[in-house]
Design an enzyme around this catalytic site. Structure first.
Site, PDB file in Angstrom:
ATOM      1  N   CYS A 105      -9.478  21.286 -10.612  1.00  0.00           N
ATOM      2  CA  CYS A 105      -9.640  21.633 -12.032  1.00  0.00           C
ATOM      3  C   CYS A 105      -9.091  23.139 -12.302  1.00  0.00           C
ATOM      4  O   CYS A 105      -9.843  23.840 -11.333  1.00  0.00           O
ATOM      5  CB  CYS A 105     -11.210  21.284 -12.536  1.00  0.00           C
ATOM      6  SG  CYS A 105     -11.309  21.743 -14.227  1.00  0.00           S
ATOM      7  N   ASP A 138     -10.998  14.284 -29.230  1.00  0.00           N
ATOM      8  CA  ASP A 138     -11.248  12.925 -28.864  1.00  0.00           C
ATOM      9  C   ASP A 138     -12.279  12.675 -27.858  1.00  0.00           C
ATOM     10  O   ASP A 138     -13.078  13.745 -27.249  1.00  0.00           O
ATOM     11  CB  ASP A 138      -9.877  12.415 -28.302  1.00  0.00           C
ATOM     12  CG  ASP A 138      -9.414  13.074 -26.898  1.00  0.00           C
ATOM     13  OD1 ASP A 138      -9.954  14.139 -26.631  1.00  0.00           O
ATOM     14  OD2 ASP A 138      -8.785  12.365 -26.223  1.00  0.00           O
ATOM     15  N   TYR A 157      -9.842  12.174 -35.600  1.00  0.00           N
ATOM     16  CA  TYR A 157      -9.042  12.516 -34.454  1.00  0.00           C
ATOM     17  C   TYR A 157      -7.368  12.221 -34.945  1.00  0.00           C
ATOM     18  O   TYR A 157      -6.747  13.167 -34.572  1.00  0.00           O
ATOM     19  CB  TYR A 157      -9.264  11.532 -33.431  1.00  0.00           C
ATOM     20  CG  TYR A 157      -8.269  11.381 -32.291  1.00  0.00           C
ATOM     21  CD1 TYR A 157      -7.923  12.672 -31.436  1.00  0.00           C
ATOM     22  CD2 TYR A 157      -7.171  10.355 -32.254  1.00  0.00           C
ATOM     23  CE1 TYR A 157      -7.070  12.465 -30.602  1.00  0.00           C
ATOM     24  CE2 TYR A 157      -6.204  10.459 -31.485  1.00  0.00           C
ATOM     25  CZ  TYR A 157      -5.908  11.737 -30.621  1.00  0.00           C
ATOM     26  OH  TYR A 157      -4.970  11.629 -29.834  1.00  0.00           O
ATOM     27  N   CYS A 200     -11.003  15.829 -15.447  1.00  0.00           N
ATOM     28  CA  CYS A 200     -12.338  15.892 -15.848  1.00  0.00           C
ATOM     29  C   CYS A 200     -12.613  14.553 -16.471  1.00  0.00           C
ATOM     30  O   CYS A 200     -13.022  14.184 -17.577  1.00  0.00           O
ATOM     31  CB  CYS A 200     -12.474  16.977 -16.933  1.00  0.00           C
ATOM     32  SG  CYS A 200     -14.219  17.336 -17.258  1.00  0.00           S
ATOM     33  N   GLU A 212      -0.378   7.446 -31.922  1.00  0.00           N
ATOM     34  CA  GLU A 212      -1.690   7.544 -31.778  1.00  0.00           C
ATOM     35  C   GLU A 212      -2.651   6.280 -32.489  1.00  0.00           C
ATOM     36  O   GLU A 212      -3.835   6.208 -32.160  1.00  0.00           O
ATOM     37  CB  GLU A 212      -1.904   8.739 -32.976  1.00  0.00           C
ATOM     38  CG  GLU A 212      -1.369  10.244 -32.391  1.00  0.00           C
ATOM     39  CD  GLU A 212      -2.124  10.887 -31.202  1.00  0.00           C
ATOM     40  OE1 GLU A 212      -3.001  10.061 -30.652  1.00  0.00           O
ATOM     41  OE2 GLU A 212      -1.626  11.716 -30.678  1.00  0.00           O
ATOM     42  N   CYS A 214     -13.025  17.824  -9.454  1.00  0.00           N
ATOM     43  CA  CYS A 214     -13.302  19.365  -9.802  1.00  0.00           C
ATOM     44  C   CYS A 214     -12.380  20.238  -8.814  1.00  0.00           C
ATOM     45  O   CYS A 214     -12.342  21.378  -9.013  1.00  0.00           O
ATOM     46  CB  CYS A 214     -14.715  19.650  -9.840  1.00  0.00           C
ATOM     47  SG  CYS A 214     -15.859  18.681 -10.797  1.00  0.00           S
ATOM     48  N   CYS A 233     -16.561  26.722 -15.391  1.00  0.00           N
ATOM     49  CA  CYS A 233     -17.298  25.592 -15.850  1.00  0.00           C
ATOM     50  C   CYS A 233     -18.756  25.534 -15.573  1.00  0.00           C
ATOM     51  O   CYS A 233     -19.139  25.588 -14.551  1.00  0.00           O
ATOM     52  CB  CYS A 233     -16.671  24.005 -14.945  1.00  0.00           C
ATOM     53  SG  CYS A 233     -17.799  22.614 -15.424  1.00  0.00           S
TER      54      CYS A 233
END
Length: 299
Positions: A211, A147, A129, A201, A46, A208, A217
């Site tokens: 997705c 995030d 985060y 995305c 991370e 899309c 959406c």
DNA sequence: AATGCGTGGCG
DNA sequence: TCGCCAAGCAT
């Protein structure tokens, strides 16, 4: 005709199904990775992923963890060794922060990465985060992990905007409200939101047609309007002080002798005032030290 | 809360 | 080519 209607699956189960079939096979998502390195592995990954792309982190992560497999192992390294090993991952202050965090974990927590979010937040270089990412992905606890990816997915799917606004702690509240009740499902939900933002995305040219939540959406259903972008634009790098700092530090990393004469550091740099500024600020940040007209990585 | 902080890949 | 963007954080 059917009397019993099939309940429409909720957002989290759609995302979970999609995640389990489509997610990238990344090192830190493997069971063997957790078995070898535990929460420390998650924490180090991370740190590296803070603003550095996945593809650049992958080849550096394992070498790091093999050299310093535990916080305690890393706590006895020098800053110079850590900055050297960080190499060109960018934002080298993160290497110092990770080093300090390892020292703090060793001193405060007996060498074990803490599970508690407050304790994680108290460590150097760990913010909203990273603290929740470690708690969720290393320990499986239920926390909203927000995030840049999840913020973009939320902005589009929920608010119908093309880009998220500036980061806000309100995002934590919004994300928390979306989490499934169960701990394990909530960890998958966090990971799936991030993965969706990273691979489908995306900021530019979102896919899309691929997705899994296109049907729900708000942005897509209103025709993908350009609602503007109030994010702060990144400053130009070419010619910047940051570029000068990067060049100085690169010279120190690559110096065989471990030190470079002060007047020879990036000697071909045209803006001498900028060069001096870079050196001074690196010293102020603890990324370099000067002695006897030599500049070196901090011991 | 607005800013500064690396580096490199990609369209 | 060159601007955009990348699993943020500290101050």
């Amino acid at each position: 005709m059917p009397v019993i209607s099939t309940p429409s699956p909720d957002l989290s189960s759609i995302l979970a199904d999609w995640y389990h079939s489509e997610a990238r096979d990344l090192p830190w998502r493997r069971k063997a990775f957790h078995a070898r390195f535990g929460a420390w592995g998650t924490l180090v990954s991370e740190f590296m992923l803070q603003q550095t792309p996945v593809t650049r982190v992958i080849p550096r992560l394992e070498a790091w963890l093999e050299r310093w497999p535990t916080p305690t192992a890393m706590s006895s390294a020098t800053p110079a060794e850590v900055v050297q090993q960080w190499a060109n991952l960018g934002y080298p202050r993160r290497a110092l922060w990770l080093h300090r965090a390892a020292i703090e974990i060793t001193a405060r927590h007996g060498g074990d990465v803490p599970r508690n979010v407050e304790a994680l937040l108290a460590l150097s270089g760990i913010g909203d985060y990273t603290a929740r990412a470690v708690a969720a992905f290393a320990f499986g606890d239920r926390h909203p992990v927000v995030d840049t990816n999840t913020r973009r997915v939320m902005a589009r799917a929920l608010e119908g905007r093309s880009q998220p606004g500036p980061a806000s702690r309100r995002d934590l509240v919004t994300m928390k409200a979306l989490l499934p009740d169960a701990d394990d499902e909530s960890a998958v939900f966090n990971a799936a939101m991030m993965e969706l933002g990273a691979t489908v995305c995306t900021s530019r040219a979102p896919k899309c047609e691929r997705c899994p939540i296109a049907a729900q959406c708000a942005w897509l259903s209103s025709g993908r309007p350009d609602t503007g972008d109030d994010r702060r634009k990144q400053a130009r790098y070419e010619g910047s002080d940051r570029q000068a700092r990067g060049a100085v530090l690169k010279a120190l990393r690559e110096s065989d002798a471990g030190a470079v004469p002060l007047d020879a550091v990036i000697h071909d740099w045209t803006d001498l005032a900028q060069r001096d500024r870079a050196i001074d600020s690196l010293i102020a940040d603890g990324l370099a030290e000067a002695s006897e007209q030599m500049l070196r990585l901090p011991r």
